[in-house]
Design an enzyme around this catalytic site. Structure first.
Site, short mmCIF file in Angstrom:
data_model
loop_
_atom_site.label_atom_id
_atom_site.label_comp_id
_atom_site.label_asym_id
_atom_site.label_seq_id
_atom_site.Cartn_x
_atom_site.Cartn_y
_atom_site.Cartn_z
N ARG A 82 49.07 50.12 36.22
CA ARG A 82 48.44 49.34 35.12
C ARG A 82 47.24 50.45 34.60
O ARG A 82 46.77 50.41 33.25
CB ARG A 82 47.94 48.09 35.47
CG ARG A 82 47.44 47.22 34.30
CD ARG A 82 46.93 45.59 34.82
NE ARG A 82 48.16 45.04 34.85
CZ ARG A 82 48.45 44.27 33.68
NH1 ARG A 82 48.00 44.33 32.56
NH2 ARG A 82 49.63 43.55 33.83
N GLU A 114 41.97 37.86 31.93
CA GLU A 114 41.56 39.33 32.50
C GLU A 114 40.92 39.91 31.04
O GLU A 114 39.85 40.97 31.42
CB GLU A 114 42.80 39.94 33.04
CG GLU A 114 43.03 39.71 34.48
CD GLU A 114 44.32 40.40 35.11
OE1 GLU A 114 44.16 40.79 35.75
OE2 GLU A 114 45.43 40.37 34.28
#
Length: 795
Positions: A334, A739
């Site tokens: 990621r 997030e």
């Protein structure tokens, strides 16, 4: 008027009014469903569960060495302690001694033969009380044979020590473009880790059941993972293990995989002693044992033109993974996929190295590598702006992804529904950015000690698990004969309001009021094979699954209502569910009345629902695919002041504008943005992790680890939601909110950097590392002054 016609006309009017009413239970602000319990102290957490008679308590004996062979362990003094019942070691584990979530075999529950970080559990002490167990664990006599230890990412890279093979993501020819660019720049920076610092620590309570059964109450974001780990450790089938979690007092990723060690230790003791066992480590022990956000070391090279447009960029990222892989692979993946952030990078090369160190095994943390990846490009763009003498916002705008071209990421996914341009336009205007930039310049010109800084940074964040098969969820919806509704789903509530949103979705789907719906504890015996509540997917996945279950029930009820109450063959598709009524033609029947009729007609009044996110695919070997369902966007402007004599810093104002699509619950979403901003600000400014030369984490308690307090919040803090609808068919066209907001306080860090740069009249790029503590700010100020002095001397 005919008296017999009056009730009929009244019913007709009610039905007409209901059909014309704008009844909705989503896209409205509503308090957290457990808020009244939170504020009154009546919310039940794992430690509040009434203990079964005969419950014992466990504590963990931890390593005092960073890397060593265990020569011997003597427990004579431990067993001699009054109240101690048993001491358990790796030899007592009947199944697999491992809690590695992905790479199996590298993460033992209890150290066996060798220890790999200070704080690693080696044995379990079980006693009559928590205090007795904890005190007795300190009495063990352990003889070690020390081995060389690697403690930093740089040391790991130099030694080629890694927990996973290196990764690479590239497009074009970055090296050539950098070499041919009008301007070139190289550099390095450090980005620190972060302690999750959940209010409720790790805890598990295990109770043996009939026929090798085990019921484990656990503060965890991933009950199914805990079920698998406990089953493998006990060498029993998964159906023997039930894991339950009503709520957590925070998780932030620290309870995704790492709650497994505590669940397994409690279950092992309960299985061995055939009695209930609770394991609740003290905060110090919790912080010594558990992993943190991965800290990163970067080196980079970039080429750009006179306007700040990036021609080519290469970056090398090394993360401190700790002694085992844990979730470091997907975290680095990621990070690589978020290096671009909101920018079109035609020629780019990104290398990722997962460094193996003799420290706690780092794990998931809000953002899951995304913040670490995006931080690097923001640092580089900030440098470019100062080097070409332009406002950093203008250079950021110059490099943004396009709408219809220049809109494909380095990993091959098109950036669709790009709203970052409009969002930046709105925030620039509402925050009065340009006028404030001039005011900051004027302030700095007239102040030698105090310096102000201002920065506006954008966010583009991909939403989905980057392991495709995790993007699925299930739910159960029950309707009882009194018209009340019970929902169970695979997500976990950790204060973020997931259960509130799921209840809103079900209420809206059934056309009933919110107070009719109750959401129960997450339970592996109800919804099986669930994914972790992580990656900001909680509402997307579980909301859709619950909606699917409720839709099936609505369709059954509509068919029953059309048949039983309708006239002239009313079509079930024309039946409407509005405000606790079911409208059939000219009739508005109370919801609970229809439910009772359905029960009498033997209509199934419960249903399961399922959802899997469409369009996702990912080739990990090629680092190409469509790993994200969609992107969330946002931006923030922060203004800070620093004291150049002490390094002290204050955030004076923060303006945030964030895209959550068509918000399911604006009040909850604003709260998530505010919380994410402050948590990210703490990571980048005050929350410093420090290990001594022996590998011991010294910031292992609230007394030594500094999280933000209310005094650190900006006195002016304006958080707003950007008006938008998700282009993808997400739950009611909303977007994830957990997030992405954590990246908004990049604006705080770069505002600090802007203030430091003003010491040298904005001609020098300050070597400021994160977190930008007072010490780091002072060092950066000194470096800028030294650079300016050296340049003056050279002239």
């Amino acid at each position: 008027m005919n008296q017999q016609a009056e009730p009929f006309l009244k019913d007709m009017k009610e039905a007409k009014d209901l059909l014309e009413a704008d009844f909705t239970q989503v896209h409205v602000s509503r308090p957290h469903e457990s808020a009244h319990l939170h504020v009154s102290g009546r919310a039940s957490y794992t430690d509040d569960i009434p203990v079964v008679a005969g419950t014992l308590h466990a504590a963990l004996g931890m390593s005092a060495k960073a890397h060593a062979k265990i020569v011997s362990m003597s427990f004579d003094a431990v067993r001699a302690t009054p109240g101690v019942v048993a001491v358990l070691t790796a030899e007592d584990i009947p199944g697999v001694n491992d809690v590695g979530p992905i790479i199996h075999g590298d993460d033992p529950i209890l150290a066996d033969g060798v220890v790999q970080f200070v704080g690693q559990p080696m044995f379990i002490v079980v006693a009559m009380s928590h205090d007795i167990a904890r005190r007795a664990a300190r009495l063990a006599e352990v003889v070690y044979e020390e081995l060389p230890a690697i403690l930093t990412p740089q040391q790991a890279r130099a030694a080629n020590a890694h927990v996973l093979p290196p990764m690479k993501l590239a497009r074009g020819d970055a090296g050539a473009k950098i070499a041919w660019a009008a301007h070139r720049e190289t550099g390095e920076m450090l980005l620190g880790g972060q302690e999750q610092f959940y209010l409720e620590g790790q805890i598990s309570y295990a109770v043996p059941k009939d026929d090798d059964g085990m019921h484990v109450w656990c503060s965890t974001q991933h009950p199914s993972e805990m079920q698998h780990m406990v089953a493998h450790m006990l060498n029993v089938a998964s159906h023997n293990v039930l894991v339950e979690c009503r709520r957590m007092g925070g998780g932030f990723g620290g309870k995704e995989s790492q709650s497994g060690l505590f669940a397994c230790c409690a279950a092992l003791a309960a299985w061995k002693l055939l009695c209930p066992v609770k394991l609740r480590p003290d905060r110090d022990d919790d912080m010594m044992i558990t992993g943190k956000r991965h800290d990163f070391h970067y080196t980079y090279e970039v080429g750009y033109d006179d306007t700040g447009l990036i021609d080519g960029v290469s970056v090398d990222m090394t993360s401190r993974c700790g002694f085992s892989a844990d979730l470091s692979g997907p975290v680095m993946t990621r990070a690589l996929c978020h290096f671009d952030n909101a920018y079109w990078l035609p020629h780019v090369s990104i290398d990722g190295f997962c460094g193996k160190t003799n420290t706690q095994s780092n794990t998931a943390f809000r953002g899951f590598g995304g913040p670490q990846g995006a931080f690097a490009i923001e640092y580089i763009v900030d440098n470019i702006a100062r080097s070409v003498g332009l406002d950093s916002l203008d250079v950021r705008r110059r490099n943004l992804y396009g709408k219809t071209d220049h809109n494909v990421t380095p990993y091959g996914q098109a950036v669709e529904d790009n709203v970052i341009h409009e969002l930046l336009d709105e925030l620039e205007a509402t925050s009065n950015y340009r006028a404030r930039r001039e005011a900051v310049r004027e302030f700095n010109a007239n102040n030698d000690v105090l310096k102000k800084g201002l920065a506006l940074t954008p966010v583009k964040f991909g939403i989905a698990f980057n392991v495709t098969h995790f993007n699925q969820a299930g739910a159960l919806v029950h309707i009882y004969t009194d018209g009340s509704v019970l929902v169970n789903h695979g997500g976990t509530e950790m204060g973020q309001g997931l259960n509130t949103k799921v209840a809103q979705v079900v209420a809206h789907e059934l056309g009933i009021r919110f107070n009719r719906v109750r959401v129960t504890a997450t339970d592996t015996s109800k919804v099986a094979n669930t994914s972790a509540t992580a990656a900001s997917t909680g509402s997307d996945l579980n909301g859709k699954a619950a909606q699917d279950a409720a839709r099936q029930l609505r369709e059954r009820l509509a068919a029953l209502a059309a048949e039983h109450y309708g006239e002239d063959q009313v079509d079930a598709r024309d039946v409407r569910f509005v405000d606790d009524r079911i409208v059939v033609g000219d009739k508005a029947i109370p919801f609970d009345e229809v439910i009772m009729q359905a029960y009498r007609a033997r209509v199934q009044l419960w249903s399961d629902g399922f959802y899997k996110t469409p369009k996702l695919y990912w080739d990990q070997a090629k680092m190409q695919g469509r790993p994200f369902s969609y992107y969330s966007y946002g931006a923030a402007v922060s203004e800070v002041v620093i004291d150049t004599l002490t390094g002290e810093m204050r955030v004076l104002r923060a303006d945030a504008l964030h895209d959550v699509g068509a918000s399911l619950n604006p009040a909850l979403d604003v709260g998530q943005v505010e919380g994410g901003f402050i948590q990210g600000m703490g990571w980048l400014t005050t929350e410093e992790l420090w290990w001594n030369a022996g590998g011991k984490l010294m910031t292992h308690a609230p007394s030594t680890y500094k999280i933000p307090t209310v005094n650190d919040c900006p006195p002016v803090f304006d958080v707003r939601l950007f008006k938008n609808r998700n282009a993808e068919d997400s739950i009611h066209r909303s977007k994830a909110v957990g997030e992405p907001p954590l990246l908004l306080p990049f604006s705080v860090f770069f505002a600090i950097r802007d203030a430091v740069a003003s010491v040298g009249n904005n001609t020098v790029n300050p070597p400021l590392n994160a977190p930008a503590t007072s010490e780091e700010i002072l060092k950066a100020v000194g470096a800028v002054r030294a650079s300016v002095a050296a340049a003056a001397a050279a002239r």
